[in-house]
Design a protein around this motif. Structure first.
Motif, short mmCIF file in Angstrom:
data_model
loop_
_atom_site.label_atom_id
_atom_site.label_comp_id
_atom_site.label_asym_id
_atom_site.label_seq_id
_atom_site.Cartn_x
_atom_site.Cartn_y
_atom_site.Cartn_z
N LEU A 128 63.36 6.75 -43.48
CA LEU A 128 65.17 6.88 -43.08
C LEU A 128 65.12 7.05 -41.35
CD1 LEU A 128 66.82 8.95 -46.16
CD2 LEU A 128 66.84 6.49 -45.23
N GLU A 129 63.99 8.23 -40.70
CA GLU A 129 63.93 8.36 -39.73
C GLU A 129 63.64 7.57 -39.02
OE1 GLU A 129 62.00 12.14 -39.42
OE2 GLU A 129 63.98 13.36 -39.77
N ALA B 133 70.56 10.28 -48.92
CA ALA B 133 69.65 10.77 -48.88
C ALA B 133 70.35 12.30 -48.31
CB ALA B 133 68.75 9.79 -48.20
N SER B 134 70.42 12.61 -47.00
CA SER B 134 71.42 13.55 -46.95
C SER B 134 71.42 14.97 -47.95
CB SER B 134 71.07 14.02 -45.63
OG SER B 134 72.62 14.13 -45.45
N LYS B 135 71.70 14.35 -48.84
CA LYS B 135 72.56 15.72 -49.54
C LYS B 135 71.21 15.95 -50.90
CE LYS B 135 77.05 14.03 -49.08
NZ LYS B 135 77.82 13.02 -50.90
N LEU B 136 69.83 15.00 -50.26
CA LEU B 136 68.99 15.45 -51.32
C LEU B 136 68.06 15.71 -50.83
CD1 LEU B 136 69.79 12.31 -54.26
CD2 LEU B 136 70.07 14.81 -54.59
N VAL C 160 67.43 14.68 -43.95
CA VAL C 160 67.16 14.28 -42.66
C VAL C 160 67.66 14.94 -41.82
CG1 VAL C 160 67.55 11.79 -42.54
CG2 VAL C 160 67.99 12.22 -44.67
N PRO C 161 66.97 15.69 -40.76
CA PRO C 161 67.11 16.32 -40.03
C PRO C 161 67.76 15.98 -38.59
CG PRO C 161 65.49 17.17 -40.92
CD PRO C 161 66.02 15.93 -41.71
#
Length: 565
Positions: free
Chosen positions: A244-245, A291-294, A297-298
């Motif tokens: 993702l990053e 995805a950040s909720k799981l 993703v800094p």
């Protein structure tokens, strides 16, 4: 001429007299109110007295202190257990053969010995099963070390971790990493390390299959499964976050490049490129947001913080115009920040109207995104710590299995004949006690005709007597057995219990971190407006200043009248 001068001066007087009224009506100028200033100061003071950061620090200190007390109790309990075991060995009349039979007789009652019970709890039928497990475990560790080395080398060159050996898309993942390296020499290096990594992973999986079949069904098997599940989950999380990053980074760069190309040459192709790049960046932001909720993703929060900083920097000049808004970095920042629901209105003011948006929402949202970034990094840290603790616990179980094997082998060695050529294979040694007579069965490490049979009656030797009066070989064997027992009770078992308490502590820390995030989020939302209100009500036109302004205006009027005459 006089009439013209009179009208000019009277107009100036009227403007001067009207100025206080107009200033008070303006959004940026207000009349000073001492009561409201006092109220605003009281609110700010009382909110500061809550000392929310102090509450969080106290909770952290209490959890740490509780863990230290728990670990101290665990260590003391195991120290006492070891002392009792040693005292029993010295004072008791338990024969050393009980370790071989797995049975002990006390008060006329026969039952499993402590050695046999622990062997069963770990999940092994006998020391032969332990030996098979330990050999498989050592092989897995060796193959994992080779794979880890290659992973480190790939990371050092490409800046990306290789997919885990258990990943379904191992080959595709390594291919993407290789293609992301633009330098041809480095790309070739990554390719070579990737080939070795794939081979090491293949051997690792084969060794792992052998280990799985040798685990048994006890504590060792459960400890291994818990560790591997956590490790796999962490690896999957890292791989997903890394993807993702990378997508977010690539989409951001392409969008800025597309804008620059459009500004250099306003063609239909470049306009289409900008539209596609914008859509790709929005999609990357959306996917990272979901995805950040799981997984956390800094980089998502970091990109939003950078975007807000870019907008605030653009506002710092005091001039917002079409030229500044059209700058590539501002365009990118506007698109990224515009994806945050709380900033949609402010970004529209900037982009669509080329006006300066309100600063407060930007500052508050920046603080919130910094919290989200720190929370994502903390969640990753918790995952790393959980894997490390579970690995430590599993290693402690493996260590106890080694000590159990060493303890039984040492007792077996008390029977070994002086002739080294006729040594007993300790895993094959079995013994029985019938009518106070010890008999044993075994296989030799090497079949030799005319070999001297070991004296099975020596298994009736008690621990205390053997340590005091046994032969030098017997004493050495029994002291080695006691050392193995000490390793079990003083090293392996405390490590296992400490790991359990550390896991519980980590769960408490995760809950405390959630509380901290919620408290700091509210603190960031409240502190900014509270401070702004305090500053706002400290300023303003005071009555004396307003009266002075009116008096001066009246005096100017009197002068004007005199001049007109």
């Amino acid at each position: 001429m006089a009439n013209w001068r009179s009208r000019l001066l009277r107009g100036g007087i009227a403007a001067t007299l009207a100025a206080p009224v107009l200033l008070v009506g303006c959004g940026g100028i207000h009349l000073y109110n001492p009561g409201r200033e006092t109220t605003a100061k009281d609110v700010k003071t009382k909110y500061a007295e809550l000392k929310l950061p102090g509450v969080l620090a106290t909770e952290q200190q209490n959890l740490d202190a509780l863990l230290e007390e728990e670990l101290a109790v665990v260590r003391e309990a195991h120290s006492l257990r070891l002392d009792l075991a040693l005292l029993r060995i010295v004072d008791d009349d338990e024969p050393i053969g009980d370790t071989i039979t797995g049975q002990t007789t006390r008060g006329g009652q026969t039952g499993p010995s402590s050695f046999s019970r622990r062997l069963t709890e770990l999940g092994f039928a006998d020391t032969a099963a332990i030996r098979e497990f330990l050999n498989a475990s050592d092989l897995v560790r060796s193959r994992a070390g080779e794979a880890s080395l290659r992973d480190d080398l790939i990371y050092a060159i490409a800046g990306q971790r290789a997919p885990s050996c258990d990943a379904a898309d191992l080959g595709e993942g390594l291919k993407k990493i290789r293609e992301s390296v633009t330098n041809i020499v480095k790309q070739d290096m990554v390719k070579k390390h990737a080939e070795v990594y794939v081979k090491a992973c293949t051997e690792y999986r084969q060794a792992q299959a052998g280990l799985t079949s040798a685990l048994g069904g006890g504590e060792v098997s459960r400890g291994y499964d818990e560790w591997r599940r956590a490790e796999t989950a962490l690896a999957d999380q890292r791989a997903r976050t890394q993807g993702l990053e990378r997508s977010l980074k690539d989409a951001t760069k392409e969008y800025e490049d597309a804008i620059k190309a459009q500004q250099a040459a306003a063609t239909s192709e470049n306009r289409e490129r900008v539209e596609k790049a914008a859509a790709a960046l929005r999609d990357a932001l959306t996917q990272a947001g979901k995805a950040s909720k799981l997984v956390g993703v800094p980089a998502l929060s970091e990109s939003r913080v950078q975007a807000i900083d870019t907008v605030l920097t653009a506002l710092a000049g005091g001039q917002i115009d079409d030229k500044k808004v059209s700058e590539p970095d501002v365009q990118r920042a506007a698109l990224v920040a515009g994806g945050v629901p709380s900033l949609v209105g402010e970004i529209d003011v900037l982009v669509k109207e080329s006006r300066a948006p309100a600063v407060s929402p930007l500052v508050i949202e920046k603080q919130h995104q910094l919290l989200l970034r720190d929370d994502a990094l903390r969640r990753v840290s918790f995952g790393v710590q959980r894997v490390a603790i579970l690995e430590t616990k599993y290693n402690a179980l493996v260590a106890e299995a080694r000590f159990l094997r060493a303890q039984r082998d040492s007792v077996c060695n008390a029977l070994q004949p002086a002739d080294r050529k006729t040594r007993i294979k300790c895993d094959t040694l079995t013994a029985t006690l019938e009518q106070d007579k010890w008999t044993c069965k075994y296989q030799l490490e090497k079949e030799v005709s005319g070999a001297t049979s070991p004296d099975c009656g020596r298994l009736g030797l008690t621990w205390g007597k053997g340590l005091r009066e046994g032969t030098s070989e017997e004493k050495r064997a029994l002291w080695e057995a006691i050392a193995a027992l000490g390793g079990r009770l003083a090293i392996a078992r405390p490590m296992q219990d400490e790991a359990d308490f550390r896991l519980a502590h980590l769960s408490h820390m995760e809950v405390a971190a959630s509380d901290e995030f919620a408290i700091r989020a509210w603190d960031g939302l409240i502190t900014t407006p509270v401070n702004q209100l305090a500053v706002y009500h400290q300023t303003g036109i005071k009555p004396a200043e307003l009266a002075d302004l009116i008096i001066k205006a009246v005096g100017l009027g009197a002068i004007a009248i005199g001049v007109s005459r």
